[in-house]
Design an enzyme around this catalytic site. Sequence first.
Site, PDB file in Angstrom:
ATOM      1  CG  HIS A 179      -2.187  -0.878   0.875  1.00 49.21           C
ATOM      2  ND1 HIS A 179      -2.365  -2.106   1.444  1.00 49.21           N
ATOM      3  CD2 HIS A 179      -3.206  -0.704   0.018  1.00 49.21           C
ATOM      4  CE1 HIS A 179      -3.473  -2.645   0.962  1.00 49.21           C
ATOM      5  NE2 HIS A 179      -4.001  -1.810   0.091  1.00 49.21           N
ATOM      6  NE  ARG A 317     -10.790   0.849  -0.600  1.00 47.86           N
ATOM      7  CZ  ARG A 317      -9.634   0.364  -1.027  1.00 47.86           C
ATOM      8  NH1 ARG A 317      -9.611  -0.514  -2.009  1.00 47.86           N
ATOM      9  NH2 ARG A 317      -8.501   0.780  -0.524  1.00 47.86           N
ATOM     10  CG  ASN A 438      -3.438  -2.995  -6.676  1.00 45.24           C
ATOM     11  OD1 ASN A 438      -3.083  -3.031  -7.844  1.00 45.24           O
ATOM     12  ND2 ASN A 438      -3.712  -1.864  -6.045  1.00 45.24           N
ATOM     13  CG  ASP A 439      -6.279  -6.715  -2.355  1.00 46.02           C
ATOM     14  OD1 ASP A 439      -5.285  -7.246  -1.822  1.00 46.02           O
ATOM     15  OD2 ASP A 439      -6.765  -5.649  -1.955  1.00 46.02           O
ATOM     16  NE  ARG A 449      -1.727  -5.056  -2.200  1.00 43.69           N
ATOM     17  CZ  ARG A 449      -2.729  -4.203  -2.368  1.00 43.69           C
ATOM     18  NH1 ARG A 449      -3.983  -4.619  -2.337  1.00 43.69           N
ATOM     19  NH2 ARG A 449      -2.494  -2.946  -2.614  1.00 43.69           N
ATOM     20  CB  CYS A 486      -9.941   1.282  -8.988  1.00 38.32           C
ATOM     21  SG  CYS A 486     -10.433  -0.004  -7.844  1.00 38.32           S
TER      22      CYS A 486
HETATM   23  C1  PEP Z   1      -6.824  -3.226  -5.358  1.00 33.54           C
HETATM   24  O1  PEP Z   1      -6.783  -4.171  -4.568  1.00 33.54           O
HETATM   25  O2  PEP Z   1      -6.512  -3.310  -6.569  1.00 33.54           O
HETATM   26  C2  PEP Z   1      -7.280  -1.893  -4.900  1.00 33.54           C
HETATM   27  C3  PEP Z   1      -7.529  -0.928  -5.748  1.00 33.54           C
HETATM   28  O3  PEP Z   1      -7.380  -1.712  -3.553  1.00 33.54           O
HETATM   29  P1  PEP Z   1      -6.104  -1.520  -2.581  1.00 33.54           P
HETATM   30  O4  PEP Z   1      -4.881  -1.438  -3.440  1.00 33.54           O
HETATM   31  O5  PEP Z   1      -6.351  -0.292  -1.816  1.00 33.54           O
HETATM   32  O6  PEP Z   1      -6.167  -2.757  -1.755  1.00 33.54           O
HETATM   33 MG    MG Z   2      -7.743  -3.988  -2.637  1.00 28.14          MG
END
Ligand code: PEP
Ligand code: MG
Length: 662
Positions: A179, A317, A438-439, A449, A486
């Site tokens: 993050h 969110r 990302n997740d 990650r 996103c």
């Molecule tokens: C993701 O997981 O791609 C996302 C946008 O949320 P975050 O990176 O804040 O977990």
């Molecule tokens: Mg996420």
Amino acid sequence: MSRYECRTAQKGFAAGKAFVILPDRKEAYRQGNPAEENARLEAAAAEMNRTLMAGEKQADPAGAAVIDAEILILEDEEFLGAARKAIREEGLSAPEAVKQAAEKLCEKLMASGQDYIRQRCEDVRGLAAGLTALITGEAEMPAEPCILAGSELSPGQITMIGQEKILGILTETGSPTSHVSVLAGNYGIPYLYGLENLTEKVRTQDYLILDPEGEGVLVNPPEEKRREAEARQAEIREAREKQQKQAAGKKTRTKIDANISRAEEADGLPEKGADGIGLFRSELLFLNGTEAPAEEEQFAVYRHAAEAMAGRETVIRTMDIGSDKHAAWLEIPEEINPALGLRGVRVSLANRELFRTQLRALLRAAAYGNVKIMIPMIAAEWELDEVLKEIQVAAEELEKRGEKYRIPETGVMIETPAAVMIAPRLAEKARFFSIGTNDLTQYTLAVDREARGMEQYSNPMHEAVLRMIALTTEAAHAKQIPVAVCGELAGNPEGAEQLIRIGVDELSVSPAKLAAVRERAAEIEERIEREARKDRDEGIRSPAEGELVPMEEIPDPVFSGGVMGECVGVIPADGKIYAPVSGTVTTVAATKHAVSLRRNNGEEILVHAGLDTVRMNGVGFRVHVREGESVKQGQLILEMETDLVRERGFNPMIIVVRIKSL
Ligand code: PEP
Ligand code: MG
């Protein structure tokens, strides 16, 4: 001078003085509740006042006049009063409130044409820096833009210090998908990690150059190198601003939105070319304090963002706390595997009062702009049902209180494979999807990650992840709801191309990438349009050498009756089967006897090798393409052993179907 090789989490270039956060200083970045923050501010202001008074007594008349001017600023309601108000109403920390009050006062002063008044800005900023140093205990808050360094840094520290103070980031631990890295990417800040024993090699005030694509990390380089680096840094900044201006006006079919973490980042976003906010990571509000932000504080923050976007979509969110995003005040039992534990919507549903407070603030802010609510980490339909119920409860509470509110559209983040698989059902209840790549990458590929050294396994362009995205997009479009992406993949040039080709409707990226992604999207869309024109001109070619059979003469009623669409048969001279059109492979039958392609103009073409050959269970067939792959007209896609097919009593006629759209 020392030089170190490090790994790159975010590309870029930065040069400046280091500001090292030592592990025992982390406390200073924790934000207290408004009462605590106010107490910190008052104590520092009183201390400063005492120091100035004492100085004034000892100074000569000219010096005393200067100090007197400082005291006047300190006592000015527009300065200290504004800072108090920002703590009370916006929930800012004391240092942030001082910074904001100083900037607002300076803006006002700068508007005046008078030179001597403008010079007072310098005094205001100097005073604010002094006050901040007193609040945080000297040198815990960088006074100037710096390269932030530390063994490990947290997302909360980055937001507390503020993007405008951070030229670059250097850490010992870290990963490109953490993050902290996501935030750095959001702000366009280069980020390097992997410098072992960092605090022994870098100290506050050392001069650093971060050059991930060149020399790596340079500590205390000679004067000439510093000058060159600063010139390069200024050039990069200018080029970025220029690109931003040029791109902001470009029209794209794909919506280009911004990801933000603080309400102030919404200021000026429309001018930077954002069609909306696709992801406001609200949890950053929750991480630094000693308790959760109150409804009023949250309301002010969400309203600020919504109003700054002036009617444009503002997707907020709900708090995605948990995993690496800790809120010290929130008890989460020790977890061996926090990424698989209590996080995202699970935390919200386990803490209903906390969740309702956030929902009430969101519903109230929705009365002031185009707010939408987005739920992170959904893995089951019941979670969404519970959230929708909680939204109703929050609305009833506001109704009773006679508060102004609106129930906004609610969407779901698709970031677990489970959500992908149940996307058709979620799409019946959600008003939009937003894919968190990302997740989704982490959970699909089983790769942490946050972990270091896992880069080679963490690939958001992995076929499995791309297929998940395609499935989600299909499910959403089948129910006429839009899909955004996103996650970081949306801001990656190759990623953006794949996503646009898959057909997603929106890309939400860091503000620093808006211009580049908009330019890229315009270019990709133009190319797709050109390819589609070419497809129209290209026509459909026979998939094999052989004799053509008109539709009504095909000895299979499914095809001759046009059940699936218009078709034509070919009695093949040999078993080599070529793509009748250019396009993307959408499905390859498990039994290898059929392949379907999607042309750039959206048309679906099915190539079916043999009649009833599904019963051969793949024996006698070889497929040369994979789902998701692009193929050119005339490319070999399939081989069929025609003799074997005949031997088994089947007809090897190849059928090409132009699939009817429903
Ligand atoms: C993701 O997981 O791609 C996302 C946008 O949320 P975050 O990176 O804040 O977990
Ligand atoms: Mg996420």
